[in-house]
Design a protein around this motif. Sequence first.
Motif, mmCIF file in Angstrom:
data_model
loop_
_atom_site.group_PDB
_atom_site.id
_atom_site.type_symbol
_atom_site.label_atom_id
_atom_site.label_comp_id
_atom_site.label_asym_id
_atom_site.label_seq_id
_atom_site.Cartn_x
_atom_site.Cartn_y
_atom_site.Cartn_z
ATOM 1 N N PHE A 38 -2.746 0.211 -0.204
ATOM 2 C CA PHE A 38 -2.303 -0.812 1.242
ATOM 3 C C PHE A 38 -1.804 -0.556 1.745
ATOM 4 N N PRO A 39 -1.293 -1.004 3.066
ATOM 5 C CA PRO A 39 -0.201 -0.503 4.549
ATOM 6 C C PRO A 39 0.693 -2.038 4.634
ATOM 7 N N VAL A 40 1.645 -2.073 3.729
ATOM 8 C CA VAL A 40 2.199 -2.950 3.669
ATOM 9 C C VAL A 40 3.775 -2.919 4.446
ATOM 10 N N GLU A 41 4.556 -3.853 4.686
ATOM 11 C CA GLU A 41 5.903 -3.634 4.994
ATOM 12 C C GLU A 41 6.652 -2.918 3.768
ATOM 13 N N SER B 100 6.362 -3.570 -2.487
ATOM 14 C CA SER B 100 5.565 -3.583 -3.415
ATOM 15 C C SER B 100 4.413 -3.379 -2.909
ATOM 16 N N CYS B 101 3.291 -2.496 -3.470
ATOM 17 C CA CYS B 101 1.863 -2.635 -3.947
ATOM 18 C C CYS B 101 1.638 -2.066 -5.038
ATOM 19 N N ARG C 149 -1.950 3.295 14.191
ATOM 20 C CA ARG C 149 -3.877 2.810 14.170
ATOM 21 C C ARG C 149 -4.825 3.435 13.019
ATOM 22 N N LYS C 150 -4.004 4.494 12.019
ATOM 23 C CA LYS C 150 -4.605 4.731 11.013
ATOM 24 C C LYS C 150 -4.624 3.056 9.546
ATOM 25 N N GLU C 151 -3.491 2.596 9.815
ATOM 26 C CA GLU C 151 -3.366 1.489 9.032
ATOM 27 C C GLU C 151 -4.101 0.432 9.665
#
Length: 208
Positions: A145-148, A152-153, A187-189
């Motif tokens: 998932f796109p996180v800062e 950590s994911c 855009r993708k994220e």
Amino acid sequence: MQRIYFTNNENNKRIAKILEKKLKFRCIPVKISEAREFLPKVKGKAVLLWGDGSEHHLSYFFEKRANHGRRALKIGIDAHTDMARYEELDCGNHFYYSGIRDHDVFVYLPYWRGIQVGDEMSLKKPGEKYSHKHISVDLDFLKGFPVESYFSCGTGTLEAVLELLNNELDKTVERFDIGGLKHDANRKEFKKGLEIYLRIFEILSKNY
């Protein structure tokens, strides 16, 4: 009409607009600078969409206080326990502060076998009659998932989250909050994050 309060960043404004159009939620912006004072005043059943993981502590201020001498149950879905023990309340210890106030806390963590329950927290008590439930979802639970970059994911799957929500959402749920998408998503994220939010909010629209 179900209410969604959202912290007023660009990602959330775009998501809120789509939720209003597709799922007919009523979306209400909240200034991040005013959130700590505003959110405790929210009445009745409601949803909060916060921003990146640094805003997860707003879940604490969004809680509905337990009543009739009973405690409430807070269910977390997260890559981290958020149970650190230090004085200033933030995204790393908000579940701990919920636990010492009036919520028993039960956190689902991703695990190589699927789901595990985090330790170092007060767990829900068998047979306990809670005043209500609050579900809090940090999407860093999900693999990729796109996180800062400073978060950590986990290794969780969307299917696991949806299954948990289908099991936990019932008439006793008074509050639901969710977030985790990085603020500067490209855009993708953003598209990836939006697709996941929509899957989860579709369940909310039917079961909450």
